[in-house]
Scaffold this motif. Structure first.
Motif, PDB file in Angstrom:
ATOM      1  N   VAL A 140      12.967  60.029  47.369  1.00  0.00           N
ATOM      2  CA  VAL A 140      14.462  60.558  46.637  1.00  0.00           C
ATOM      3  C   VAL A 140      14.790  59.121  45.819  1.00  0.00           C
ATOM      4  O   VAL A 140      15.333  59.395  45.121  1.00  0.00           O
ATOM      5  CB  VAL A 140      15.709  61.033  47.380  1.00  0.00           C
ATOM      6  CG1 VAL A 140      15.978  60.496  48.011  1.00  0.00           C
ATOM      7  CG2 VAL A 140      15.856  62.336  46.573  1.00  0.00           C
ATOM      8  N   LYS A 141      14.618  58.240  45.886  1.00  0.00           N
ATOM      9  CA  LYS A 141      15.175  56.960  45.718  1.00  0.00           C
ATOM     10  C   LYS A 141      14.643  56.722  43.923  1.00  0.00           C
ATOM     11  O   LYS A 141      13.286  56.858  44.216  1.00  0.00           O
ATOM     12  CB  LYS A 141      14.459  55.747  46.591  1.00  0.00           C
ATOM     13  CG  LYS A 141      15.569  54.425  46.136  1.00  0.00           C
ATOM     14  CD  LYS A 141      14.734  53.405  46.649  1.00  0.00           C
ATOM     15  CE  LYS A 141      15.196  51.810  46.219  1.00  0.00           C
ATOM     16  NZ  LYS A 141      14.512  51.195  47.303  1.00  0.00           N
ATOM     17  N   GLY A 142      15.698  56.467  43.128  1.00  0.00           N
ATOM     18  CA  GLY A 142      15.160  56.324  42.164  1.00  0.00           C
ATOM     19  C   GLY A 142      15.765  57.380  41.169  1.00  0.00           C
ATOM     20  O   GLY A 142      15.715  57.906  40.138  1.00  0.00           O
ATOM     21  N   ALA A 143      15.949  58.651  41.882  1.00  0.00           N
ATOM     22  CA  ALA A 143      16.902  60.280  41.685  1.00  0.00           C
ATOM     23  C   ALA A 143      17.726  60.146  40.199  1.00  0.00           C
ATOM     24  O   ALA A 143      18.543  59.203  41.291  1.00  0.00           O
ATOM     25  CB  ALA A 143      16.115  61.080  41.773  1.00  0.00           C
ATOM     26  N   PRO A 144      17.751  60.427  39.309  1.00  0.00           N
ATOM     27  CA  PRO A 144      18.805  60.231  39.299  1.00  0.00           C
ATOM     28  C   PRO A 144      20.654  61.355  39.254  1.00  0.00           C
ATOM     29  O   PRO A 144      21.542  61.056  39.745  1.00  0.00           O
ATOM     30  CB  PRO A 144      19.060  60.798  37.683  1.00  0.00           C
ATOM     31  CG  PRO A 144      18.120  61.643  37.096  1.00  0.00           C
ATOM     32  CD  PRO A 144      16.407  60.788  38.567  1.00  0.00           C
ATOM     33  N   ILE A 189      22.239  59.755  57.804  1.00  0.00           N
ATOM     34  CA  ILE A 189      21.965  60.859  55.684  1.00  0.00           C
ATOM     35  C   ILE A 189      23.136  60.096  54.702  1.00  0.00           C
ATOM     36  O   ILE A 189      22.942  59.476  54.433  1.00  0.00           O
ATOM     37  CB  ILE A 189      21.884  62.133  55.763  1.00  0.00           C
ATOM     38  CG1 ILE A 189      21.148  62.548  56.285  1.00  0.00           C
ATOM     39  CG2 ILE A 189      22.557  62.477  54.124  1.00  0.00           C
ATOM     40  CD1 ILE A 189      20.933  64.739  56.602  1.00  0.00           C
ATOM     41  N   TYR A 190      24.575  59.865  56.018  1.00  0.00           N
ATOM     42  CA  TYR A 190      26.204  58.936  55.126  1.00  0.00           C
ATOM     43  C   TYR A 190      25.850  57.932  55.168  1.00  0.00           C
ATOM     44  O   TYR A 190      25.663  57.417  54.197  1.00  0.00           O
ATOM     45  CB  TYR A 190      26.857  59.477  56.045  1.00  0.00           C
ATOM     46  CG  TYR A 190      28.186  59.094  55.430  1.00  0.00           C
ATOM     47  CD1 TYR A 190      28.552  60.025  54.160  1.00  0.00           C
ATOM     48  CD2 TYR A 190      29.112  57.513  55.827  1.00  0.00           C
ATOM     49  CE1 TYR A 190      30.047  58.836  53.622  1.00  0.00           C
ATOM     50  CE2 TYR A 190      30.272  57.405  55.306  1.00  0.00           C
ATOM     51  CZ  TYR A 190      30.235  57.985  53.993  1.00  0.00           C
ATOM     52  OH  TYR A 190      31.583  57.859  53.363  1.00  0.00           O
ATOM     53  N   LEU A 223      22.201  54.728  47.634  1.00  0.00           N
ATOM     54  CA  LEU A 223      21.818  54.266  46.573  1.00  0.00           C
ATOM     55  C   LEU A 223      23.153  55.066  45.772  1.00  0.00           C
ATOM     56  O   LEU A 223      23.312  55.022  44.432  1.00  0.00           O
ATOM     57  CB  LEU A 223      20.980  55.638  46.538  1.00  0.00           C
ATOM     58  CG  LEU A 223      19.807  55.392  47.593  1.00  0.00           C
ATOM     59  CD1 LEU A 223      19.228  56.741  47.962  1.00  0.00           C
ATOM     60  CD2 LEU A 223      18.514  54.262  47.342  1.00  0.00           C
ATOM     61  N   ILE A 224      24.239  55.887  46.150  1.00  0.00           N
ATOM     62  CA  ILE A 224      25.525  55.718  45.292  1.00  0.00           C
ATOM     63  C   ILE A 224      26.276  54.826  44.625  1.00  0.00           C
ATOM     64  O   ILE A 224      26.542  54.931  43.916  1.00  0.00           O
ATOM     65  CB  ILE A 224      26.660  56.704  46.638  1.00  0.00           C
ATOM     66  CG1 ILE A 224      25.848  58.330  46.721  1.00  0.00           C
ATOM     67  CG2 ILE A 224      28.042  56.884  46.303  1.00  0.00           C
ATOM     68  CD1 ILE A 224      26.638  59.019  47.991  1.00  0.00           C
ATOM     69  N   GLN A 225      25.999  53.699  45.274  1.00  0.00           N
ATOM     70  CA  GLN A 225      26.913  52.614  44.573  1.00  0.00           C
ATOM     71  C   GLN A 225      25.511  52.071  43.249  1.00  0.00           C
ATOM     72  O   GLN A 225      26.232  51.584  42.662  1.00  0.00           O
ATOM     73  CB  GLN A 225      26.664  51.143  45.867  1.00  0.00           C
ATOM     74  CG  GLN A 225      27.575  51.445  46.368  1.00  0.00           C
ATOM     75  CD  GLN A 225      27.347  50.871  47.924  1.00  0.00           C
ATOM     76  OE1 GLN A 225      27.338  50.038  48.443  1.00  0.00           O
ATOM     77  NE2 GLN A 225      28.372  50.745  49.119  1.00  0.00           N
ATOM     78  N   SER A 226      24.621  52.320  43.768  1.00  0.00           N
ATOM     79  CA  SER A 226      23.206  51.692  42.676  1.00  0.00           C
ATOM     80  C   SER A 226      23.297  52.774  41.511  1.00  0.00           C
ATOM     81  O   SER A 226      23.035  52.502  40.006  1.00  0.00           O
ATOM     82  CB  SER A 226      21.595  51.855  43.239  1.00  0.00           C
ATOM     83  OG  SER A 226      21.767  52.993  43.562  1.00  0.00           O
ATOM     84  N   LEU A 276      24.198  61.755  44.575  1.00  0.00           N
ATOM     85  CA  LEU A 276      23.515  62.266  45.730  1.00  0.00           C
ATOM     86  C   LEU A 276      24.740  63.099  46.235  1.00  0.00           C
ATOM     87  O   LEU A 276      25.765  62.441  46.692  1.00  0.00           O
ATOM     88  CB  LEU A 276      23.534  60.664  46.004  1.00  0.00           C
ATOM     89  CG  LEU A 276      22.274  61.268  47.902  1.00  0.00           C
ATOM     90  CD1 LEU A 276      21.093  61.878  47.190  1.00  0.00           C
ATOM     91  CD2 LEU A 276      22.477  60.044  48.696  1.00  0.00           C
ATOM     92  N   ARG A 277      24.383  64.040  46.622  1.00  0.00           N
ATOM     93  CA  ARG A 277      24.621  65.200  47.259  1.00  0.00           C
ATOM     94  C   ARG A 277      24.396  65.718  48.201  1.00  0.00           C
ATOM     95  O   ARG A 277      23.413  65.833  48.351  1.00  0.00           O
ATOM     96  CB  ARG A 277      25.620  66.265  46.252  1.00  0.00           C
ATOM     97  CG  ARG A 277      26.264  65.937  45.035  1.00  0.00           C
ATOM     98  CD  ARG A 277      26.454  67.140  44.045  1.00  0.00           C
ATOM     99  NE  ARG A 277      26.316  68.732  44.731  1.00  0.00           N
ATOM    100  CZ  ARG A 277      26.511  69.173  43.876  1.00  0.00           C
ATOM    101  NH1 ARG A 277      25.150  69.194  42.853  1.00  0.00           N
ATOM    102  NH2 ARG A 277      26.683  70.815  44.248  1.00  0.00           N
TER     103      ARG A 277
END
Length: 259
Positions: free
Chosen positions: A120-124, A161-162, A168-171, A175-176
Protein backbone atom coordinates in the motif's frame (compact mmCIF):
# COMPACT_ATOMS: atom_id res chain seq x y z
CA UNK A 1 -35.17 -33.70 3.86
CA UNK A 2 -32.09 -33.57 6.03
CA UNK A 3 -32.58 -33.84 9.78
CA UNK A 4 -32.56 -30.24 11.05
CA UNK A 5 -33.26 -31.16 14.68
CA UNK A 6 -29.55 -31.77 15.37
CA UNK A 7 -28.71 -28.11 14.86
CA UNK A 8 -28.71 -25.52 17.62
CA UNK A 9 -28.89 -21.73 17.51
CA UNK A 10 -25.41 -20.58 16.50
CA UNK A 11 -25.61 -16.88 17.26
CA UNK A 12 -25.74 -14.73 20.37
CA UNK A 13 -28.79 -12.47 20.59
CA UNK A 14 -28.35 -9.47 22.89
CA UNK A 15 -29.15 -10.10 26.56
CA UNK A 16 -32.73 -9.26 27.49
CA UNK A 17 -32.79 -5.90 29.25
CA UNK A 18 -35.97 -5.35 31.29
CA UNK A 19 -37.92 -2.37 30.04
CA UNK A 20 -35.72 -1.69 27.02
CA UNK A 21 -37.40 -1.41 23.64
CA UNK A 22 -35.11 -1.50 20.63
CA UNK A 23 -35.30 1.78 18.78
CA UNK A 24 -34.40 0.71 15.24
CA UNK A 25 -37.82 -0.80 14.53
CA UNK A 26 -39.55 2.46 15.44
CA UNK A 27 -37.75 4.47 12.76
CA UNK A 28 -39.36 5.01 9.37
CA UNK A 29 -36.40 6.73 7.70
CA UNK A 30 -32.72 7.60 8.15
CA UNK A 31 -31.35 11.14 8.33
CA UNK A 32 -27.90 10.49 6.87
CA UNK A 33 -26.98 8.56 3.75
CA UNK A 34 -24.68 5.59 4.45
CA UNK A 35 -21.20 5.41 2.97
CA UNK A 36 -20.99 2.47 0.55
CA UNK A 37 -17.82 0.41 0.20
CA UNK A 38 -17.56 -2.12 -2.61
CA UNK A 39 -15.91 -5.41 -1.57
CA UNK A 40 -16.48 -7.12 -4.94
CA UNK A 41 -12.77 -7.15 -5.81
CA UNK A 42 -11.91 -8.90 -2.56
CA UNK A 43 -14.79 -10.81 -0.96
CA UNK A 44 -16.54 -11.27 -4.29
CA UNK A 45 -13.33 -12.38 -5.95
CA UNK A 46 -12.47 -14.99 -3.32
CA UNK A 47 -15.89 -16.62 -3.76
CA UNK A 48 -15.13 -17.42 -7.40
CA UNK A 49 -13.94 -20.90 -8.36
CA UNK A 50 -11.30 -19.22 -10.54
CA UNK A 51 -10.31 -15.81 -9.11
CA UNK A 52 -10.09 -12.85 -11.47
CA UNK A 53 -6.89 -12.23 -13.39
CA UNK A 54 -5.03 -8.94 -13.17
CA UNK A 55 -6.71 -7.70 -16.35
CA UNK A 56 -10.17 -8.73 -15.12
CA UNK A 57 -9.63 -6.99 -11.80
CA UNK A 58 -8.60 -3.79 -13.58
CA UNK A 59 -11.71 -3.92 -15.78
CA UNK A 60 -13.92 -4.51 -12.74
CA UNK A 61 -12.19 -1.68 -10.83
CA UNK A 62 -12.85 0.77 -13.66
CA UNK A 63 -16.52 -0.25 -13.66
CA UNK A 64 -16.77 0.41 -9.89
CA UNK A 65 -15.32 3.88 -10.46
CA UNK A 66 -17.92 4.56 -13.17
CA UNK A 67 -20.71 3.41 -10.84
CA UNK A 68 -19.49 5.99 -8.35
CA UNK A 69 -18.04 4.09 -5.40
CA UNK A 70 -15.80 6.29 -3.25
CA UNK A 71 -14.47 3.47 -1.07
CA UNK A 72 -13.31 0.27 -2.77
CA UNK A 73 -11.74 -2.74 -1.07
CA UNK A 74 -9.29 -3.66 -3.81
CA UNK A 75 -7.99 -6.91 -2.39
CA UNK A 76 -5.92 -8.94 0.05
CA UNK A 77 -2.43 -8.00 -1.22
CA UNK A 78 -0.57 -10.53 0.93
CA UNK A 79 -2.72 -13.41 -0.35
CA UNK A 80 -1.23 -13.79 -3.83
CA UNK A 81 1.09 -12.17 -6.34
CA UNK A 82 -1.87 -11.13 -8.50
CA UNK A 83 -3.45 -9.30 -5.58
CA UNK A 84 -0.16 -7.59 -4.77
CA UNK A 85 0.56 -6.61 -8.38
CA UNK A 86 -2.95 -5.27 -8.87
CA UNK A 87 -2.62 -2.87 -5.95
CA UNK A 88 0.85 -1.76 -7.04
CA UNK A 89 -0.46 -1.11 -10.55
CA UNK A 90 -3.23 1.13 -9.20
CA UNK A 91 -0.70 3.13 -7.17
CA UNK A 92 2.24 3.24 -9.60
CA UNK A 93 0.05 4.17 -12.58
CA UNK A 94 -1.89 6.80 -10.61
CA UNK A 95 -5.24 5.04 -11.19
CA UNK A 96 -6.82 6.16 -7.89
CA UNK A 97 -8.98 9.29 -8.33
CA UNK A 98 -8.62 12.12 -5.82
CA UNK A 99 -12.02 11.43 -4.26
CA UNK A 100 -11.62 7.64 -3.97
CA UNK A 101 -10.14 5.70 -1.04
CA UNK A 102 -8.84 2.18 -1.55
CA UNK A 103 -9.06 -0.43 1.16
CA UNK A 104 -6.88 -3.51 1.73
CA UNK A 105 -7.53 -6.53 3.93
CA UNK A 106 -5.05 -8.27 6.21
CA UNK A 107 -5.20 -10.91 8.90
CA UNK A 108 -3.86 -10.13 12.38
CA UNK A 109 -0.54 -11.78 11.59
CA UNK A 110 2.82 -10.02 11.72
CA UNK A 111 4.29 -11.01 8.35
CA UNK A 112 0.98 -10.47 6.52
CA UNK A 113 0.61 -7.00 8.01
CA UNK A 114 4.15 -6.10 6.94
CA UNK A 115 3.54 -7.37 3.41
CA UNK A 116 0.33 -5.34 3.27
CA UNK A 117 2.18 -2.16 4.18
CA UNK A 118 4.73 -2.85 1.44
CA UNK A 119 1.86 -3.15 -1.05
CA UNK A 120 0.00 0.00 0.00
CA UNK A 121 3.02 2.31 0.23
CA UNK A 122 2.59 5.37 -1.96
CA UNK A 123 -1.20 5.30 -2.14
CA UNK A 124 -2.72 8.77 -1.60
CA UNK A 125 -5.59 7.48 0.57
CA UNK A 126 -6.05 4.03 2.05
CA UNK A 127 -7.84 2.06 4.75
CA UNK A 128 -5.98 -0.81 6.43
CA UNK A 129 -8.67 -3.35 7.28
CA UNK A 130 -7.53 -6.05 9.71
CA UNK A 131 -9.45 -8.87 11.32
CA UNK A 132 -9.37 -11.95 13.51
CA UNK A 133 -12.11 -14.37 14.44
CA UNK A 134 -13.72 -13.87 17.83
CA UNK A 135 -16.53 -16.44 17.77
CA UNK A 136 -16.90 -19.12 20.41
CA UNK A 137 -16.61 -21.84 17.78
CA UNK A 138 -13.36 -20.50 16.31
CA UNK A 139 -11.90 -19.91 19.77
CA UNK A 140 -12.65 -23.48 20.78
CA UNK A 141 -12.03 -25.47 17.59
CA UNK A 142 -9.43 -23.46 15.64
CA UNK A 143 -7.39 -21.39 18.08
CA UNK A 144 -7.83 -23.28 21.38
CA UNK A 145 -7.66 -19.90 23.13
CA UNK A 146 -9.67 -17.98 25.69
CA UNK A 147 -11.01 -14.47 25.18
CA UNK A 148 -7.95 -12.75 26.65
CA UNK A 149 -5.68 -14.55 24.19
CA UNK A 150 -7.94 -13.72 21.25
CA UNK A 151 -8.03 -10.06 22.31
CA UNK A 152 -4.23 -10.04 22.44
CA UNK A 153 -4.10 -11.18 18.80
CA UNK A 154 -6.22 -8.17 17.88
CA UNK A 155 -4.40 -5.62 20.03
CA UNK A 156 -0.92 -6.85 19.00
CA UNK A 157 -1.98 -6.34 15.38
CA UNK A 158 -3.38 -2.91 16.22
CA UNK A 159 -0.09 -1.92 17.86
CA UNK A 160 1.95 -3.02 14.85
CA UNK A 161 -0.38 -1.34 12.36
CA UNK A 162 -0.34 1.91 14.32
CA UNK A 163 3.47 1.83 14.53
CA UNK A 164 3.94 1.09 10.83
CA UNK A 165 1.41 3.72 9.81
CA UNK A 166 3.14 6.68 11.45
CA UNK A 167 5.92 7.21 8.84
CA UNK A 168 3.33 6.98 6.03
CA UNK A 169 1.01 9.47 7.72
CA UNK A 170 3.92 11.84 8.35
CA UNK A 171 4.80 11.62 4.65
CA UNK A 172 1.33 12.95 3.78
CA UNK A 173 -0.61 9.74 3.19
CA UNK A 174 -4.25 9.76 4.30
CA UNK A 175 -4.33 6.46 6.18
CA UNK A 176 -7.26 5.15 8.19
CA UNK A 177 -7.93 1.95 10.13
CA UNK A 178 -10.70 -0.63 10.14
CA UNK A 179 -11.15 -3.64 12.41
CA UNK A 180 -13.48 -6.63 12.04
CA UNK A 181 -14.30 -9.15 14.78
CA UNK A 182 -14.82 -11.92 12.23
CA UNK A 183 -17.86 -14.10 12.95
CA UNK A 184 -19.38 -11.25 14.96
CA UNK A 185 -22.75 -13.03 15.05
CA UNK A 186 -21.18 -16.06 16.74
CA UNK A 187 -19.50 -13.91 19.38
CA UNK A 188 -21.01 -13.08 22.76
CA UNK A 189 -22.21 -9.49 22.44
CA UNK A 190 -20.42 -8.19 25.52
CA UNK A 191 -17.16 -9.77 24.38
CA UNK A 192 -17.58 -8.26 20.90
CA UNK A 193 -17.84 -4.85 22.59
CA UNK A 194 -14.81 -5.62 24.76
CA UNK A 195 -12.47 -6.65 21.95
CA UNK A 196 -13.49 -3.74 19.71
CA UNK A 197 -13.02 -1.26 22.55
CA UNK A 198 -9.53 -2.67 23.18
CA UNK A 199 -8.64 -2.24 19.50
CA UNK A 200 -9.87 1.38 19.53
CA UNK A 201 -7.62 2.13 22.48
CA UNK A 202 -4.55 0.51 20.93
CA UNK A 203 -5.13 2.46 17.69
CA UNK A 204 -5.38 5.71 19.73
CA UNK A 205 -8.81 6.39 18.23
CA UNK A 206 -10.34 9.79 18.91
CA UNK A 207 -13.42 11.70 17.74
CA UNK A 208 -11.23 13.44 15.16
CA UNK A 209 -9.49 10.14 14.23
CA UNK A 210 -12.34 7.66 14.03
CA UNK A 211 -11.67 3.97 13.45
CA UNK A 212 -14.11 1.91 11.38
CA UNK A 213 -15.55 -1.08 13.25
CA UNK A 214 -16.87 -3.56 10.71
CA UNK A 215 -19.47 -5.95 12.13
CA UNK A 216 -19.84 -8.81 9.63
CA UNK A 217 -22.46 -11.50 9.22
CA UNK A 218 -19.58 -13.77 8.24
CA UNK A 219 -21.88 -16.78 8.46
CA UNK A 220 -25.42 -15.44 8.29
CA UNK A 221 -26.94 -17.62 10.98
CA UNK A 222 -29.74 -15.39 12.24
CA UNK A 223 -32.55 -13.31 10.79
CA UNK A 224 -32.05 -9.61 9.91
CA UNK A 225 -34.12 -8.40 12.88
CA UNK A 226 -31.84 -10.27 15.28
CA UNK A 227 -28.77 -8.78 13.60
CA UNK A 228 -30.30 -5.32 13.97
CA UNK A 229 -30.81 -5.93 17.70
CA UNK A 230 -27.16 -7.00 18.01
CA UNK A 231 -26.00 -3.82 16.29
CA UNK A 232 -28.09 -1.56 18.49
CA UNK A 233 -26.89 -3.36 21.63
CA UNK A 234 -23.26 -3.10 20.49
CA UNK A 235 -23.54 0.61 19.69
CA UNK A 236 -25.17 1.46 23.02
CA UNK A 237 -22.56 -0.49 25.00
CA UNK A 238 -19.40 0.63 23.18
CA UNK A 239 -17.59 3.07 25.54
CA UNK A 240 -15.77 4.93 22.74
CA UNK A 241 -18.74 5.19 20.39
CA UNK A 242 -17.74 8.75 19.44
CA UNK A 243 -14.40 7.41 18.19
CA UNK A 244 -15.87 4.79 15.86
CA UNK A 245 -17.67 4.52 12.54
CA UNK A 246 -19.93 1.46 12.56
CA UNK A 247 -19.76 -0.53 9.33
CA UNK A 248 -21.89 -3.53 8.34
CA UNK A 249 -20.83 -6.40 6.11
CA UNK A 250 -23.95 -8.42 5.21
CA UNK A 251 -23.63 -11.83 3.59
CA UNK A 252 -26.44 -13.60 1.77
CA UNK A 253 -26.47 -17.14 3.17
CA UNK A 254 -30.20 -16.92 3.93
CA UNK A 255 -31.01 -14.69 0.99
CA UNK A 256 -31.52 -11.77 3.36
CA UNK A 257 -28.32 -9.79 2.77
CA UNK A 258 -30.21 -6.76 1.48
CA UNK A 259 -32.61 -6.81 4.43
Amino acid sequence: MMDATKYQIGYYPPPVEPGHVYEWMQKDHIETAPAWCSVDLRDGNQSLVVPMSLEEKLEFYEMLLKIGFKEIEVGFPAASETEYEFLRKLIDEDRIPQDVTIQVLTQCRDHIIRRTFEAVKGAPRAIIHFYNSTSTLQRKVVFHMDTDEITKIATDAADLIYEMSQPLIQSGMNLRFEYSPESFMGTEMDYAVEVCQAVLEHLHAAPERKVILNLPTTVENCMPNQFADMLEYFIRRLPSRDCAIISLHPHNDRGTGVA
